[in-house]
Structure formats: C-alpha cells, structure tokens
Enzyme design. Structure first.
Site, PDB file in Angstrom:
ATOM      1  N   GLU A   1       0.926  -1.361   0.014  1.00 40.54           N
ATOM      2  CA  GLU A   1      -0.006   0.069  -0.256  1.00 40.54           C
ATOM      3  C   GLU A   1       0.718   1.190  -0.003  1.00 40.54           C
ATOM      4  OE1 GLU A   1      -2.599  -0.390   3.265  1.00 40.54           O
ATOM      5  OE2 GLU A   1      -3.817  -1.914   2.361  1.00 40.54           O
TER       6      GLU A   1
ATOM      7  N   GLU B   1      -6.218  -8.154   0.244  1.00 40.64           N
ATOM      8  CA  GLU B   1      -7.303  -7.860   1.403  1.00 40.64           C
ATOM      9  C   GLU B   1      -8.569  -7.704   1.163  1.00 40.64           C
ATOM     10  OE1 GLU B   1      -5.407  -4.860   3.896  1.00 40.64           O
ATOM     11  OE2 GLU B   1      -3.258  -5.882   3.558  1.00 40.64           O
TER      12      GLU B   1
END
Length: 818
Positions: free
Chosen positions: A457, A562
């Site tokens: 991320e 995720e």
C-alpha cells in the site's frame, strides 16, 4: 454511476517529532516532523494542525480522494447504495451479474501479567472497484495432476512381532527413498508425496532408533515442533508431512483438490483461497488491542500507544514486565502451528504474512525490535510446509513509512519515494527486497514462499504512477536477479496498485516474468448505512467482479490481497486508536459524519446474531470470494480486547468459522455471483515463468530506468532527484539466516547435518548494500515531506549517487531541520 459524497481531505503531514539518529550521527535538535502523539497534563490527547488526534491512524481510503480532485471514481464504495446495485448500472454496465493470551479465548484466571489484543487494519474504502464487463469466473476445474505414487507398504496385521518389525523396516526404507533436495524444486514429483489413507500415518526411524510419524491424514496424531501432540483434522483429504531428518520435503497437501507443494500450482487455473496473518509479525491496534491496552495502562507509559514504534517505546520503559521481550511473547503465542493446521482444515491453501523491514535490520534510533520477527517467519515456513500451505510474503512496512499509516510501523508522514528522504528510503527498501528475494529463492524455500508482495500500500497517488512504476520495476529486477528469469524459480512478484485505478496498470512491463497485481477492496470506509447486511448480498459482484476480470485480460494475474466482511467502520480501533468511527458520528479524522446508530448493538454484538444474520454474512462472504476470484481475507484471527471479547468481529475469519458466518468450504463461493462468462485460464506463459518469460522490450526498460528524475513534496513543486540525499552501494549485504530445527522425537536436533541454505541464492549478485556517502548530509528517515533537503547536500561537491573511494569513511551527518 452511483453518486457519492466527497471524501474528507487527507492530512498529508503531521509535525511534532524529535528526529532520531541515523548511522551513529550526533543527536539532532527538534524538527517539524511527526512522532509521538503525547497527551497533555489533563490526559487529553494533543491534536495536529488539522485537529486530528495524534493517536489517530490516517484512514487509508482518503489518499485517493485527495488526488481525484473530488471527482467520483469507479473505485468508490458501492456501500452507499445500502443495497445491491442493479445489473448494468454505471457507464459501462456489468456483465458480471448476467490458552493463548492473544488469541480468541476468554481472559485467563488468574489474570496474566502480559496479554495481547486485537488490532484493526484500516484499509481505504476507495479500493472498491468499479463496474466493468466481467469475463471471468473462478474456474473450479484445473489441470489434472498425476496421482502421487504411494511409498507406504501395507502392514499385515496379526502375522507376529517379527513380521511387523520387518514391515516397519520396509516402511522406513520406502520413506527414505527419493527424499532428496529436489523435493523442494518447482517441478512435479510424485516420489516425495505421501497420501496415507484416512486416519493413517507413516513413520520413520529417528537416529535414536525411535519410530517417528512423518505423515498422516484426517484423524492422525501430529507432534508439534514444541513436542506437544494434537489430532490432525482435515475433512478435505489434505495430508501433513514432517520428517525432522528431511525437513525440506514438500510432500504435504492442503486439500485433495490442491497440488502438493512439490507439484506445480497453475495460477489462473488453480485458485488462491487464502487468509492474512495480520497483527502477528507487524502488530496493529485493532487486531491485538489487548497488547496495546495493556502497555497503555501501565504507569511507565506517559504517551499514547498507537503503532509498533510507540508500542516498542512503551515496552522499553516497562522493564518490570520484561521490557521489549514482551513483543516476542506475542510472536510466540498469537499464531502457532495449530493455526496452520486449522487454516488447511478450513479449505484454505495460502497465507499472506506481513513482515516489517526490521525483520532484517534497524538503524540506530529506529524503535523496532530487530531480526526477531524473522525467526518466527522461519517457523511459519516450517509450519506451512508441514501442512501443504503456500506463502505470500508481504513487505508491509518500509523505512520511513510508505503510507504514513499505523500498520507501516509508525503513524505520521510517508517518506518512501516522497519528500526529502524519498530516494534514500527507497534505496534502503530495494536492498531489503533484494535480501529477502535472495533467501526465498533458494531451493529449500521457493516452493513454499511462492509470492512476494514487495511493498504494501504505497501512496501511489501522491508519489505518482511513473515514479511508483520505476521503483516497482527496479524491485522486480532485484527479485528476478536473485531467482532467475524464465526458469520458473523464485516467487511471483506482487505489485500493490498504490490506490490507483486498475485500468491504469494495463500494459505495465509486458513480458515480465511471474508478475502479479495486488488490490485491497473494502466497503466500510466510505458512506455509512443502517441497511442490514442482507441488502449487501450481491454488492461485491457488481462492485468488484467486472474490474477484476478486465484486469486479468489487460494486465494479467491479479489477486485481492485483502478484503473483509465489514460494511461499516464499526469496531474497536478500526480507524486507529482514539479516532472513533463514522457510523456513530465520532470520527475525528475529518469530514462531517451524522450519528446513525450504536455500533455495538447494530453491528458488533455477534454473540446475539440470529441465524438469519449469520447466513447473510456468509452470503456476503461468498459473493466477495466469487467476485474477487483469487483472494486473501483480512485477517485469520482477531484477539480479545482488555474487556475479554473480540470487538472487531467482521475482520476475523476464524471467529466466523466458529460461529457459522464463514463458509466451512470456500468452494461454496463458486457461482455465487451468477457469472455466465468466467475466465477459464490459463494465463499466458510469460506470466507463469514459461516460454518467453522475462523478455521485456528495450523501450519499456528505458522508460522505467532507476532512479526517477523527480520526487514530489507535499504542497510544493517536484524536486530533482539529484538534489536529494541518497546512498551508494558501499556496504556488505545482510544475509538472512536459515532455521534451526528442533527435534520432536527426543533426540538431538539434526540442524548441524542439514543444509539450510546460505541465505543468498545467486552468487553473481555481488553489488554492495546501500550506505551513506562520506561528506554528504542526511535527514531523519521519518522527517516528513515539508522539510527541505540539506543545503549544501555534500560538502565535497560529489553527486549523491557517486561511489566513494575505498579510503572513504562511510560516516553520515544529519542536517538539523529548519
């Protein structure tokens, strides 16, 4: 396209920090960079200049909104509809719809001095992807694998002691045959795969003459690496395999329909069904809240514990309870060998394991526990190997932070590819990627650790797509140098989308050898709703399915690294410590959020959920799995809070299994979205290491040359890379150690006679490790983006990337911030 309210602005910088020391340099005076969110004398937390509490995590979804100029995105959450979107909505339409102190137990009696808790993973809601024609469903059929040849000899019952002993000897000999190093190779091998009948197990002689079980199936007895025993439960035909005299044997199989570790996993045909082991080797307050609450409650802690940096600082002050060794207590208990067995028993075949760069090293002044988590990652490799589970290693936290969120290790600013230390921190990160790749590419590990998420991320919209892609390509080269191009060896290289539209990744390094895209779709961080979970039964299908399919066609293999069952941001610390939640109108991270209800009674009281509610959650989970196709749920386990309960139930796969809202067989998800035109694989050969893998056009490689020319600053123009602090390859690379095997059969550990690898696969990879240049100045790696680079940068007028002579002393100077 559905309309959405504008996102609140992203706080780009937090400034309240005394810089740490770098490379044994003298202490620096206070700077303007963010660090500890301490409270005032009345116990109230300080806030930053935007009114955000210093204990609050930056909500991850805000980053994209800031750089979209307020325009709605196809990746905005569809949760604002409060229900399923109609088929064909949007401008493109959708064809898709045609006794652990950290675990799940109650508080121990008597109470223990040190306990753990659950932490939240606050991912961005804008990861929800838009509606695009869906051309792929999860394919249940996969290429047939030859049934492995059994090596067990039938044991005849009742023929007498002599006959039984002779048969045991035969079994031992049979189990020994073929147990060579090549059992770790990527090619299929039936010789090393054991498939005993249900409830049976095979055995082998130990050096002491004892007979030790080395493999078994459902109902067999397993001896754990700590010497304890438990019953292996796997209703799906999986087999465990562990022989301490042959610890790199890859004969285990997670389920009957998945290839054993010594067989080829066909990406795009075989399906990844996995879970994250979040909160274990990188702690997070919402996954292990009791750990954070316990340290916060002790009198030695005078600041707010909000991330692993401050957690370590609190532990360091708490010498009466073991100091920093308390973190290893957490490593040792939160995830254990039995978790891996249970993951296989749940029908899952992969785990994604986040680790921080401190598993390799830390520099002076960086508040992390160095190297210890690596020893537990080695345990994870051993346990995954034993139960036939493959690993996606995720580099979750980089030096300086790649996103400024608490799960990067330190809440505050982000300093990788951004700000004055953006290049230097990226250089360190690339070194760590290289070091990890060299280790996991070794034949002892490459069939277990098969995927490598090189950076979790990063703030792609702030960094800029061209700069991020340049960094990714250099990281890709580091991994492929370690493992070999076009050979099918070494891990898939996983690139997180950086919060940038998936369509923008189309055509990124075509021909790259074993590369995949990672995306994290969440519904819970945007517009909140009181609509019941039953209204979300088809939302994942319309929100995610088509774009995942398009990416498979336009980029290549994509995995949802995720996702969760949460549709609101309710849950303890879900938005960060002390930040409240949008649903109740208590969110302090920005924007105006009306109170809609009570999180506890409306969403979190899972103990009193009706069967209908549980079935609705299960339907939502199945739709998510079908839409995402290849996925990792976030996360396997959430621990208790100090109240002795789990306060973020939507994020725990194991809790859902125990209580009936997660499927006991994830294959139930196939067809949940009603897709009529599934992607049927296989991927192109270069994506899976076949013919032509690694053949990249020169025009592509030249456009992605490292380092990038410009690095951005918040609120200012981009600066030329040449004026920023950077390092030079003057040091000796760190080499990661292999495991030390413990004996479970009562004899001496056999590690001394077992080759665990050198830690460095490619001996031709001889470049030095990045270090400071003599005469050049460096800022605190966590300084923030608004501080100017040192001036002059180097007193000897040498360019930052110029290699020093052999007589230079690689000392560094930290320039005080203005």
């Amino acid at each position: 396209m559905a309309s959405h309210p504008p996102y609140e602005p992203l706080p780009l910088t937090h400034e309240d920090h005394v810089p740490t020391q770098l490379y044994n340099s003298p202490p620096s005076p206070p700077s303007s960079s963010f660090h500890l969110p301490t409270g005032d004398h009345d116990g109230m937390p300080y806030t930053d200049d935007m009114g955000i509490p210093m204990g609050a995590a930056q909500p991850r979804f805000l980053g994209r909104a800031l750089y979209d100029n307020g325009a709605p995105s196809v990746r905005d959450s569809y949760a604002s509809s409060h229900a399923t979107l109609p088929a064909g909505s949007g401008d493109r339409g959708s064809e898709y719809t045609t006794d652990s102190v950290y675990g799940l137990n109650d508080a121990p009696t008597p109470p223990r001095a040190y306990t753990d808790s659950t932490t939240y993973h606050d991912e961005p809601g804008f990861f929800v992807h838009g509606e695009q024609p869906r051309r792929r469903d999860e394919k249940r059929a996969r290429a047939a694998y030859a049934s492995p040849r059994s090596r067990r000899k039938p044991i005849l019952i009742g023929l007498g002691v002599v006959v039984v002993l002779a048969i045991i000897v035969g079994v031992v000999v049979a189990l020994t045959v073929g147990k060579k190093k090549d059992s770790s190779s990527g090619s299929s091998s039936s010789d090393n795969t054991a498939e005993p009948t249900s409830g049976s197990s095979s055995s082998s002689s130990s050096p002491s003459g004892k007979v030790a079980l080395v493999t078994g199936s459902d109902g067999s007895t397993v001896t754990a690496d700590d010497g304890s025993t438990f019953t292996y439960v796997n209703p799906f035909g999986g087999t465990w395999y562990w022989d301490e005299n042959d610890p790199f044997n890859n004969g285990a199989r997670s389920q009957s329909w998945n290839p054993a570790l010594n067989e080829t996993f066909n990406y795009g045909v075989d399906t990844i069904r996995g879970v994250n082991l979040g909160g274990w080797l990188v702690t997070e307050p919402f996954i292990v809240p009791n750990l954070y609450q316990t340290l916060q409650s002790r009198s030695t802690t005078t600041f707010t514990v909000i991330d692993e940096w401050t957690l370590m600082e609190a532990m360091g002050n708490d010498t009466a309870n073991g100091g920093v060794s308390q973190l290893e207590d957490h490593y040792n208990t939160f995830i254990t060998e039995q978790d891996f067995m249970q993951i296989a028993a749940a029908g899952l075949n992969f785990v994604r394991i986040p680790i921080g760069y401190w598993a390799i090293e830390v520099l002076e002044g960086e508040m992390f526990l160095p190297k210890t988590s690596w020893t537990y990652f080695l345990k994870a490799i051993q346990w995954a190997r034993k139960y036939g589970i493959r690993i996606n290693l995720d580099l979750h936290a980089l030096p300086g932070s790649q996103n400024g969120w608490n799960h990067s290790g330190r809440l505050g600013s982000y300093n990788v590819l951004y700000g004055p230390m953006g290049i230097a921190n990226a250089q360190r990160s690339l070194d760590y990627i290289r070091i990890i790749a060299e280790f996991i590419s070794q034949p002892e590990y490459r069939d277990v650790v098969v995927m490598f998420g090189i950076t979790n991320e990063p703030q792609g919209n702030a960094i800029g797509l061209p700069v991020l892609q340049t960094y990714y390509y250099q990281a890709y080269q580091n991994v492929r140098l370690a493992s070999g191009i076009g050979e099918g060896n070494g891990p898939l290289v996983s690139f997180h989308d950086g919060f940038i539209d998936l369509a923008d990744w189309a055509g990124f390094i075509p021909g790259a050898d074993r590369a995949t895209l990672d995306t994290h779709p969440y519904l819970c961080f945007t517009t909140q709703s009181t609509a019941p979970i039953s209204t979300y039964s088809n939302t994942p299908c319309t929100a995610w399915g088509a774009e995942m399919n398009n990416t498979m066609a336009d980029f290549g293999f994509i995995v949802a690294g995720e996702f969760s069952n949460a549709v609101t941001d309710c849950g303890l610390y879900v938005n960060g410590v002390g930040q409240g939640d949008r649903y109740e109108g208590t969110y302090t991270g920005g924007g105006t959020w009306p109170a809609l209800g009570n999180c506890t009674t409306d969403w979190l009281d899972y103990q009193n959920w009706s069967n209908s509610t549980k079935n609705s959650y299960k339907t939502f989970a199945l739709a998510s799995m079908d839409a995402l196709q290849n996925w990792f749920f976030w996360t396997w386990k959430v621990g208790n809070s100090s109240a002795g309960i789990i306060e973020a139930p939507h994020w725990s796969y194991s809790l859902g299994l125990e209580n009936g809202w997660m499927p006991t067989d994830p294959r139930e998800s196939v067809g949940q979205c009603g897709n009529i035109s599934p992607f049927d694989g296989p991927l192109s050969a270069w994506q899976t290491g076949g013919a032509g893998a690694g053949t990249i056009a020169a025009s592509v490689t030249s456009a992605l040359a490292w380092p990038p020319g410009l690095i951005s600053f918040a609120g200012s123009a981009s600066s030329a890379q040449s004026v920023l602090p950077s390092f030079t390859p003057s040091g000796t690379p760190v080499t990661l150690p292999g495991p030390t095997f413990a004996s479970t059969s009562g004899v001496a550990a056999p590690t001394a006679s077992i080759d665990v690898g050198s830690g460095w696969q490619n001996t031709q990879d001889t470049a030095g490790m990045m270090g400071p240049i003599a005469g050049c100045s460096y800022l605190d790696p966590w300084i923030g983006s608004t501080v100017s680079p040192p001036a002059p940068l180097c007193t000897n007028a040498r360019r930052a990337l110029e290699a020093p002579s052999t007589t230079d002393a690689a000392t560094s100077l930290i320039t005080p911030a203005p």
